[in-house]
Write a protein that holds these residues in place. Sequence first.
Motif, PDB file in Angstrom:
ATOM      1  N   PHE A 276      97.661  -6.544  20.761  1.00  0.00           N
ATOM      2  CA  PHE A 276      97.144  -5.200  21.036  1.00  0.00           C
ATOM      3  C   PHE A 276      96.307  -4.771  19.842  1.00  0.00           C
ATOM      4  N   VAL A 277      95.468  -3.758  20.038  1.00  0.00           N
ATOM      5  CA  VAL A 277      94.601  -3.307  18.956  1.00  0.00           C
ATOM      6  C   VAL A 277      95.479  -2.864  17.786  1.00  0.00           C
ATOM      7  N   GLY A 278      95.200  -3.377  16.584  1.00  0.00           N
ATOM      8  CA  GLY A 278      96.022  -3.026  15.430  1.00  0.00           C
ATOM      9  C   GLY A 278      97.215  -3.937  15.278  1.00  0.00           C
ATOM     10  N   ALA A 281      97.558  -6.515  12.223  1.00  0.00           N
ATOM     11  CA  ALA A 281      98.166  -6.175  10.934  1.00  0.00           C
ATOM     12  C   ALA A 281      99.667  -6.436  10.970  1.00  0.00           C
ATOM     13  N   VAL A 282     100.317  -6.066  12.075  1.00  0.00           N
ATOM     14  CA  VAL A 282     101.754  -6.294  12.217  1.00  0.00           C
ATOM     15  C   VAL A 282     102.030  -7.789  12.150  1.00  0.00           C
TER      16      VAL A 282
ATOM     17  N   LEU B  36     103.562  -0.094  23.148  1.00  0.00           N
ATOM     18  CA  LEU B  36     102.989  -1.377  22.719  1.00  0.00           C
ATOM     19  C   LEU B  36     103.495  -1.751  21.330  1.00  0.00           C
ATOM     20  N   VAL B  37     103.501  -0.767  20.414  1.00  0.00           N
ATOM     21  CA  VAL B  37     103.966  -1.040  19.060  1.00  0.00           C
ATOM     22  C   VAL B  37     105.447  -1.398  19.093  1.00  0.00           C
ATOM     23  N   THR B 352     103.204  -1.100   0.871  1.00  0.00           N
ATOM     24  CA  THR B 352     102.684  -2.090   1.818  1.00  0.00           C
ATOM     25  C   THR B 352     103.067  -1.720   3.242  1.00  0.00           C
ATOM     26  N   VAL B 356     100.450  -0.911   6.265  1.00  0.00           N
ATOM     27  CA  VAL B 356     100.431  -1.610   7.553  1.00  0.00           C
ATOM     28  C   VAL B 356     100.640  -0.604   8.692  1.00  0.00           C
ATOM     29  N   TYR B 359      97.580   1.505   9.190  1.00  0.00           N
ATOM     30  CA  TYR B 359      96.516   0.714   9.804  1.00  0.00           C
ATOM     31  C   TYR B 359      96.727   0.615  11.307  1.00  0.00           C
ATOM     32  N   VAL B 360      97.969   0.322  11.705  1.00  0.00           N
ATOM     33  CA  VAL B 360      98.275   0.188  13.132  1.00  0.00           C
ATOM     34  C   VAL B 360      98.006   1.510  13.851  1.00  0.00           C
ATOM     35  N   ALA B 363      94.186   2.094  14.015  1.00  0.00           N
ATOM     36  CA  ALA B 363      93.508   1.187  14.954  1.00  0.00           C
ATOM     37  C   ALA B 363      93.856   1.556  16.394  1.00  0.00           C
ATOM     38  N   LEU B 364      95.155   1.770  16.652  1.00  0.00           N
ATOM     39  CA  LEU B 364      95.562   2.135  18.011  1.00  0.00           C
ATOM     40  C   LEU B 364      95.026   3.508  18.387  1.00  0.00           C
ATOM     41  N   SER B 367      91.382   3.198  19.210  1.00  0.00           N
ATOM     42  CA  SER B 367      91.212   2.540  20.502  1.00  0.00           C
ATOM     43  C   SER B 367      91.593   3.493  21.643  1.00  0.00           C
TER      44      SER B 367
END
Lengths: 392, 420
Positions: A276-278, A281-282, B36-37, B352, B356, B359-360, B363-364, B367
């Motif tokens: 998925f987008v992003g 990084a994960v 999703l995450v 860190t 991260v 960033y997620v 980005a999400l 989008s």
Amino acid sequence: MTNASPATEPLTPHGPAVYFDGTSSARNIVTIEAGAAGLKIMAANRHVLDEWCYAELRRQSAPDDMLRLGRSGETLLARLEVRDPALITAIEDRAVTLDRGGAAERRLRRKVVALSFAAGVSLFATAAFGVPALASRLIPFIPLSVEHKLGDAVDREIRASLDTQHLGTAFTCGNGLGEAAGRAALDKLVGELEAAAALPFALQVEVVRRAEPNAMALPGGRIYVNDGLIAQAQTPDELAGVLAHEIGHVARRDGTRTVLQTAGLSFLFGMMLGDFVGGGAVVIAARTVLKSSYSRSVETAADAYSVALMQKAGGDPHALGAILARIVSDREHGIKILLDHPETKDRIAAIDAVAVTGTTTPLLDADDWSALQQICSSQPAKGATTGAGQIK
Amino acid sequence: MTTADALNPAPSAGVVAFLGNEAAYWRLRIKGAALLVFTLGLYRFWFATDVRRFLWSNTEIGGETLEYTGLATELLGGFLLALAILVPLYTAFAVAALEFSPRAAVSIVFGLMLLAFGAEFALYRARRYRLTRTVFRGVRFDQHGSAWRYALFALLWWAVVAVTLGLAYPWAQASLQRFKMRHTSYGDLAGSFAGSGFDLFLRGVAIWLVVVAPLLIALVTLGALVDWDSLNTAMMQGDQATLTRIENGPGFHRAIGIAVIALGAAAFAAILLYPLFQAVTLRWWISGLRFGAVEVTSRLGAAQVYRVYVRFILFIVLLALCALAAAAVSLFAVTVLVGPRHDSALAELLATAITVGLYVVIALGASTIHQVVVTLALWRLGAQSAELAGAAALDCVRATGAPSSALGEGLADALGVGGI
């Protein structure tokens, strides 16, 4: 909801709908009756077009204000579209399969989310424990010829990136003017370790003209020792301890192991998870943590191998700890789970815990040792004391 | 409300409309992104299905909405099937690269070509899956035709587009759309595509000129003013003296300056004209769609698309401000929590993790904003600007076809080329 004939059918809810019979796109304006067992679909002339049981009704996706019905298990896509709120309520009251309010759907979704989460945890656990275990089991089945090819490929890369041709000197030492004695001493030291290790293939140890105190093992038996490491070693056994550590990587086929582990990680995290987008990084974060953990366990195992080999060869098994303490002392910082080798104090403690203490004779005599220290003498490496070593 | 109103909410047969409400789509997207995450992406099959149900069931043609009948489990199955095909293939490639390392470059090029082919194949098969899951008035759409032929065809066209610096794009699009629509049908109503490549070329050639001309100028200037042969030789030999001489030569600085300005101008023009390009191609595409006697025309205006992108930029700025604020707050929190104990490793680990995480989220978030503010808006504009002529033909279409497998969707997902 309209009641066309309240006198004759006072209890049966009915109303207008649009009906598509599934064989053609013709739009039929119909009246439907929500009877006891099912829906009766009637044309304007009261002719019954079809009858649908409540149990076979399925809700289809539709705009918010519409109930769109289909029948389960039917290849034809017959549809009923109801917009009359009272009639919608009447049908939902009678047909439990329609899942009013979407409670059943929400339950299903919660299950999907919980299962997906569990699958993610399971894949992570597989990556942490299953991949290294699987790699260990697979290594015996990979022929040594593959490992040699891999080693050749890595060697080409290393020579391309580290070559010293532009400085006018050869990449490796031992072939220059006055270096032959050093080469002979190195061969003697390696020979003693090799005899004790009894590997199924020959080692190829080279000293490299580089100042950082470091050494590395390639798949297939090539070992490069930096000139700077020899400069930091105070006894031949310290150098031998490092060599034994690198021989450990070769003997345990850690190069192939790393390739297998990386492939396993790429499969689990590149293909199954993180799409998925992003998510990149994960995935990178998870892979870094896992790869560091693999690498730490590989280093620990190579240290243990070094101790065992040094004892077998009659050298001082504590010497590895001594040189480690000297070249990497108080230069360490960073996050423990991101380090690709265990902390030096832990390594030294582990070495001292398993190594037998007693008096040993050095593996090389004083003459050979001083010759070995001159192996790169045709052009001494500069700044030998700078830079941190890792002994990987 | 009278009976007649309830039955005929939109009586004019040729009108296309989009009924969806943006707030509902925001909710759908944000919830989906969070899940999703949480599931590391495994929820995507259910998310995609929800999104399609929303878009389809809110698109109304002649008073009747589309219906998406696909299931998330079908997408999951397609993905697993795709894995079963791709995993042995990837393994074979890895082994081949190891076995024939001297020719690794050849195998990488071959592998990339195979991937590109696979991506086009997957896109065509995925379109088939979506069309056979699209039901309108109790009759499904269908797509036939060989995905192998389409993929080959598409690769050849993209090669021509690359060689001509994009000048062949209109003809490539027209040709590929003709291929797709010729093999598309709604029941027994055969599709076709009437848009001409030359027509799109006339509408778009000005955009192409404004973007590509500066690039050409940059290339020509660099080629003419810099002595490439001696520069190459000097670089290869590490000859510092020659390098310095070239760098101090009269043409060098001027050439670099002109090239930088030209590249900047090209990038600026590309960003500024992108909405116009979107408007032109979307309008051209919609206006070319045909089903039997049904003809679609679009009145989509460039100003409408520009408004969409201005709104997008505003939302992105808002997201950036929120992200900055969140970063500042978390930085402060880490300092307060860890500061007194001087545990630099813990601080680094937290930093860190926060990086991260941020960033997620960014980005999400970006989008999600793009999906709602741009994609949904363009879907809505595309629908509302469209008008059907000869819509009476839609009243007597006979049902044909059957649902197809989700393999294409799975391949597209595994290769990372999925669409809506």
